[in-house]
Scaffold this motif. Sequence first.
Motif, PDB file in Angstrom:
ATOM      1  N   MET A  79     -10.619  -2.532 -10.071  1.00  0.00           N
ATOM      2  CA  MET A  79      -9.832  -3.623  -9.487  1.00  0.00           C
ATOM      3  C   MET A  79      -9.601  -4.725 -10.510  1.00  0.00           C
ATOM      4  O   MET A  79     -10.420  -4.925 -11.403  1.00  0.00           O
ATOM      5  N   ASP A  80      -8.486  -5.411 -10.343  1.00  0.00           N
ATOM      6  CA  ASP A  80      -8.192  -6.539 -11.220  1.00  0.00           C
ATOM      7  C   ASP A  80      -7.555  -7.656 -10.399  1.00  0.00           C
ATOM      8  O   ASP A  80      -7.470  -7.571  -9.162  1.00  0.00           O
ATOM      9  N   THR A  81      -7.108  -8.710 -11.063  1.00  0.00           N
ATOM     10  CA  THR A  81      -6.556  -9.856 -10.328  1.00  0.00           C
ATOM     11  C   THR A  81      -5.286  -9.475  -9.562  1.00  0.00           C
ATOM     12  O   THR A  81      -4.968 -10.097  -8.540  1.00  0.00           O
ATOM     13  N   ARG A  82      -4.579  -8.461 -10.054  1.00  0.00           N
ATOM     14  CA  ARG A  82      -3.386  -8.007  -9.328  1.00  0.00           C
ATOM     15  C   ARG A  82      -3.763  -7.524  -7.924  1.00  0.00           C
ATOM     16  O   ARG A  82      -3.094  -7.862  -6.934  1.00  0.00           O
ATOM     17  N   HIS A  83      -4.851  -6.755  -7.824  1.00  0.00           N
ATOM     18  CA  HIS A  83      -5.302  -6.278  -6.524  1.00  0.00           C
ATOM     19  C   HIS A  83      -5.764  -7.438  -5.642  1.00  0.00           C
ATOM     20  O   HIS A  83      -5.559  -7.428  -4.429  1.00  0.00           O
ATOM     21  N   MET A  84      -6.390  -8.434  -6.272  1.00  0.00           N
ATOM     22  CA  MET A  84      -6.808  -9.603  -5.492  1.00  0.00           C
ATOM     23  C   MET A  84      -5.605 -10.319  -4.893  1.00  0.00           C
ATOM     24  O   MET A  84      -5.639 -10.780  -3.746  1.00  0.00           O
ATOM     25  N   HIS A  85      -4.513 -10.401  -5.649  1.00  0.00           N
ATOM     26  CA  HIS A  85      -3.305 -11.048  -5.132  1.00  0.00           C
ATOM     27  C   HIS A  85      -2.708 -10.242  -3.969  1.00  0.00           C
ATOM     28  O   HIS A  85      -2.211 -10.838  -2.997  1.00  0.00           O
ATOM     29  N   TYR A  86      -2.766  -8.905  -4.051  1.00  0.00           N
ATOM     30  CA  TYR A  86      -2.307  -8.085  -2.922  1.00  0.00           C
ATOM     31  C   TYR A  86      -3.127  -8.424  -1.678  1.00  0.00           C
ATOM     32  O   TYR A  86      -2.585  -8.662  -0.600  1.00  0.00           O
ATOM     33  N   PHE A  87      -4.441  -8.388  -1.863  1.00  0.00           N
ATOM     34  CA  PHE A  87      -5.329  -8.653  -0.730  1.00  0.00           C
ATOM     35  C   PHE A  87      -5.101 -10.054  -0.162  1.00  0.00           C
ATOM     36  O   PHE A  87      -4.995 -10.241   1.064  1.00  0.00           O
ATOM     37  N   MET A  88      -5.013 -11.066  -1.038  1.00  0.00           N
ATOM     38  CA  MET A  88      -4.862 -12.442  -0.564  1.00  0.00           C
ATOM     39  C   MET A  88      -3.536 -12.648   0.170  1.00  0.00           C
ATOM     40  O   MET A  88      -3.465 -13.401   1.149  1.00  0.00           O
ATOM     41  N   ALA A  89      -2.484 -11.979  -0.288  1.00  0.00           N
ATOM     42  CA  ALA A  89      -1.190 -12.121   0.388  1.00  0.00           C
ATOM     43  C   ALA A  89      -1.286 -11.648   1.834  1.00  0.00           C
ATOM     44  O   ALA A  89      -0.779 -12.305   2.758  1.00  0.00           O
ATOM     45  N   LEU A  90      -1.938 -10.514   2.060  1.00  0.00           N
ATOM     46  CA  LEU A  90      -2.075 -10.010   3.425  1.00  0.00           C
ATOM     47  C   LEU A  90      -3.070 -10.841   4.223  1.00  0.00           C
ATOM     48  O   LEU A  90      -2.850 -11.143   5.404  1.00  0.00           O
TER      49      LEU A  90
END
Length: 292
Positions: free
Chosen positions: A1-12
């Motif tokens: 996982m990286d910050t890109r995945h964190m942004h996906y999660f945070m958006a939802l």
Amino acid sequence: MDTRHMHYFMALAETLHFGRAAKLLHMTQPPFSRQIALIEQKLGVKLFERNSRHVTLTPAGKHFLDDCRTVIAQFDAACRDVRLVASGMKGELRFGFMMHAAHSVVPRLVQRYSEIRPDVRLVLEERTPTEIDDMLMVGKLDAAVTFAPGYSPHLRTIHLAKEKLRMIMRADHACANKRMIGPDDLCHERLIATPTSVAPTLRSAIASYFAAGGISPNFVLEPRLQHTIIKLVAEGLGVALIPESLCSMLDESLVSKPLRTAPTLDVVLCAPITSANPAVSALMDIAAQSSC
């Protein structure tokens, strides 16, 4: 996982709607949904409860959201900081200076620099001239206030001030009432001076002053520091020629007198030409402006 995945999660997690979250990230919903499923799979944790109408965070998802916000904020701050350090707006500057310069040019330089570079940490190093030369050479100092060096192609040098020498003596000394002192007044005096190994420019100026008057100086004590010289003169162990800027700090037991054709030394700000520290340039600019 990286910050890109964190942004996906945070958006939802912040919209609780797959369609709106995907749109925020300029994605279509199917690949976005696959990314959320992949995140849960990699973590081995269910982050969302979902049905045909609602999306909600699980307790684990709520905790993960708080942590992701903290991590992203720290990452963004790190990105900002590295740009600031690279531009010289943040970081550390190791700044050396001769002791007596603390009574003249250094406070003004430090104050001005701190005003325009508040996020740069100034590490102040009070050193002797020889120590300053050595530390600049090996990169232990980024910049320093010292006496003008001789031929030094490795240094960028900016003139700051001229420093005259004055004679100091006890208030009960035979010359204490003279208006001005010359080399002939000192031909039999016991002289206290910093050795050549510590301050070669200063010692050379003192020796040349006597040589010009045809006097052979009698150096009896050679302490490293100017404060020590002043203390020894106060004890009646001799007289001394010291930078004028130090004479304002003498106590009532001592007096200072101007010298005829007084030696004058150039005080400069030096920095290695090859310095990789971007915080140095602002200091040199301040010095250049003040010397105009």
